[in-house]
Design an enzyme around this catalytic site. Structure first.
Site, mmCIF file in Angstrom:
data_model
loop_
_atom_site.group_PDB
_atom_site.id
_atom_site.type_symbol
_atom_site.label_atom_id
_atom_site.label_comp_id
_atom_site.label_asym_id
_atom_site.label_seq_id
_atom_site.Cartn_x
_atom_site.Cartn_y
_atom_site.Cartn_z
ATOM 1 N N ASN A 8 71.738 121.017 86.061
ATOM 2 C CA ASN A 8 71.552 119.687 86.649
ATOM 3 C C ASN A 8 71.716 118.673 85.527
ATOM 4 O O ASN A 8 70.847 118.562 84.665
ATOM 5 C CB ASN A 8 70.154 119.619 87.283
ATOM 6 C CG ASN A 8 69.842 118.236 87.824
ATOM 7 O OD1 ASN A 8 70.712 117.360 87.855
ATOM 8 N ND2 ASN A 8 68.598 118.042 88.246
ATOM 9 N N LYS A 10 71.711 115.512 85.805
ATOM 10 C CA LYS A 10 70.936 114.279 86.062
ATOM 11 C C LYS A 10 71.803 113.051 85.775
ATOM 12 O O LYS A 10 73.004 113.079 86.039
ATOM 13 C CB LYS A 10 69.637 114.306 85.244
ATOM 14 C CG LYS A 10 68.868 115.623 85.459
ATOM 15 C CD LYS A 10 67.473 115.624 84.932
ATOM 16 C CE LYS A 10 66.818 116.973 85.238
ATOM 17 N NZ LYS A 10 65.432 117.057 84.858
ATOM 18 N N HIS A 97 64.614 117.457 94.666
ATOM 19 C CA HIS A 97 64.325 117.500 93.230
ATOM 20 C C HIS A 97 63.113 116.626 92.908
ATOM 21 O O HIS A 97 62.924 115.567 93.512
ATOM 22 C CB HIS A 97 65.540 117.044 92.411
ATOM 23 C CG HIS A 97 65.355 117.350 90.952
ATOM 24 N ND1 HIS A 97 64.667 116.507 90.119
ATOM 25 C CD2 HIS A 97 65.695 118.432 90.220
ATOM 26 C CE1 HIS A 97 64.610 117.073 88.911
ATOM 27 N NE2 HIS A 97 65.230 118.235 88.954
ATOM 28 N N GLU A 99 62.460 114.601 90.626
ATOM 29 C CA GLU A 99 62.706 113.191 90.272
ATOM 30 C C GLU A 99 62.999 112.357 91.506
ATOM 31 O O GLU A 99 62.669 111.174 91.562
ATOM 32 C CB GLU A 99 63.840 113.120 89.241
ATOM 33 C CG GLU A 99 63.339 113.590 87.870
ATOM 34 C CD GLU A 99 64.317 114.454 87.103
ATOM 35 O OE1 GLU A 99 65.534 114.343 87.325
ATOM 36 O OE2 GLU A 99 63.848 115.257 86.277
ATOM 37 N N GLU A 170 60.480 124.500 90.755
ATOM 38 C CA GLU A 170 60.447 123.739 89.510
ATOM 39 C C GLU A 170 59.082 123.048 89.393
ATOM 40 O O GLU A 170 58.894 121.961 89.947
ATOM 41 C CB GLU A 170 61.540 122.661 89.513
ATOM 42 C CG GLU A 170 62.948 123.194 89.590
ATOM 43 C CD GLU A 170 63.970 122.215 89.011
ATOM 44 O OE1 GLU A 170 64.708 122.625 88.108
ATOM 45 O OE2 GLU A 170 64.013 121.048 89.433
ATOM 46 N N GLY A 176 61.390 119.050 81.667
ATOM 47 C CA GLY A 176 61.660 118.143 80.553
ATOM 48 C C GLY A 176 60.533 118.061 79.535
ATOM 49 O O GLY A 176 60.508 117.179 78.692
ATOM 50 N N SER A 215 62.284 123.593 81.751
ATOM 51 C CA SER A 215 62.335 123.947 80.332
ATOM 52 C C SER A 215 62.963 125.316 80.062
ATOM 53 O O SER A 215 62.560 126.022 79.130
ATOM 54 C CB SER A 215 60.941 123.829 79.690
ATOM 55 O OG SER A 215 60.498 122.477 79.746
HETATM 56 P P1 13P Z 1 64.615 120.713 82.151
HETATM 57 O O1 13P Z 1 65.418 121.980 82.045
HETATM 58 O O2 13P Z 1 65.127 119.615 81.246
HETATM 59 O O3 13P Z 1 63.159 120.952 82.032
HETATM 60 O O4 13P Z 1 64.883 120.140 83.645
HETATM 61 C C1 13P Z 1 64.699 120.983 84.722
HETATM 62 C C2 13P Z 1 65.249 120.315 85.923
HETATM 63 O O5 13P Z 1 64.733 119.315 86.395
HETATM 64 C C3 13P Z 1 66.449 120.902 86.542
HETATM 65 O O6 13P Z 1 66.675 120.365 87.801
#
Ligand code: 13P
Length: 251
Positions: A8, A10, A97, A99, A170, A176, A215
């Site tokens: 992803n 983003k 997701h 976010e 997740e 992150g 992560s």
């Molecule tokens: P990270 O791998 O940066 O923790 O992000 C995970 C994520 O949100 C994938 O959709």
């Protein structure tokens, strides 16, 4: 069932940057990709066609849209439809997701509408779920996950092809942060997710992929992907460089 190794991206990368990373990934991973693995990249919209073109004709590599609206077309300024994503090569769509839930304010009902609409429109969907740290501390992980799954999937037809729907667990506190969930936490959440999926879709839910995200790095991917009920990963930060994502894909 092939493991789904998904990136992803983003809101990162211009057209040129996205194409360069996609090409690097192909150069490093395509020839060595095991037959039981599939690579998926969710670039942002403006780079989708660029990445799809790089992946054109390469077995096991595909692209998806990070988001879409629940209509085919119309007066919805700023939105994009599954049909439009498909027209530039997207095979997958992403829903739920964290976010979009917690930064952009999408609720379970809307995420549910989006998930079923994407499937109806011919996209394969990766539907994300995950608890916040306060839910975990309060012992509410299963309650939160069950609610997200039941509402998010309530309009998905029972006769769906299980290959077309994947669930990504997740945990919000692992996204992150560098704080990856431990093996016990992943095993428990994935087994629970599978149980709820079976209660909805029956035995064919065993053929739906349940991915872990939060992560994931080259150093921890092999251990995570080997766990029971882990059928792939969804990677943010460590997917942004071709070198590190190729190590994850091949881990
Ligand atoms: P990270 O791998 O940066 O923790 O992000 C995970 C994520 O949100 C994938 O959709």
């Amino acid at each position: 069932m092939k493991k789904l190794m998904a990136a992803n991206w983003k809101m990162f990368k211009t057209w040129d940057e996205a194409r360069a990373t996609a090409q690097e990934l192909v150069d490093l991973a395509a020839a060595k990709l095991p037959g039981d693995r599939e690579v998926l990249v969710f670039p942002q919209f403006t780079a989708l066609k660029g990445v799809a073109d790089v992946f054109q004709g390469i077995d096991g590599f595909s692209v998806g849209g990070q988001d879409y609206y629940i209509k085919e077309e119309g007066a919805y300024t700023g939105e994009i439809s599954p049909k439009m994503l498909e027209s530039v090569g997207a095979v997958y769509g992403l829903t739920g997701h964290s976010e979009r839930r917690h930064v952009l304010g999408e609720d379970d009902e809307y995420i549910g509408a989006k998930t079923s609409y994407g499937l109806e429109s011919g996209l394969k969907v990766v539907f994300c779920i995950g608890e916040k740290i306060e839910d975990r501390k309060a012992g509410r992980v299963e309650e939160v996950l069950e609610h997200q799954i039941r509402v998010g999937l309530k309009n998905v037809p029972i006769n769906i092809d299980p290959e077309n729907l994947s669930i990504a667990y997740e945990p919000v506190w692992a996204i992150g942060t560098g704080e990856v969930a431990g093996p016990e936490e992943i095993l428990e959440a994935h087994a629970f997710t599978r149980k709820i999926l079976i209660s909805i879709f029956g035995e064919k839910a065993n053929e739906m992929r349940v991915l872990y995200g939060g992560s994931v790095k080259p150093a921890n991917c092999a251990e995570i992907i080997a766990l029971d009920n882990v059928d792939g990963v969804l990677v943010g930060g460590a997917s942004l460089e071709g070198e590190s994502f190729s190590q994850i894909v091949l881990a």
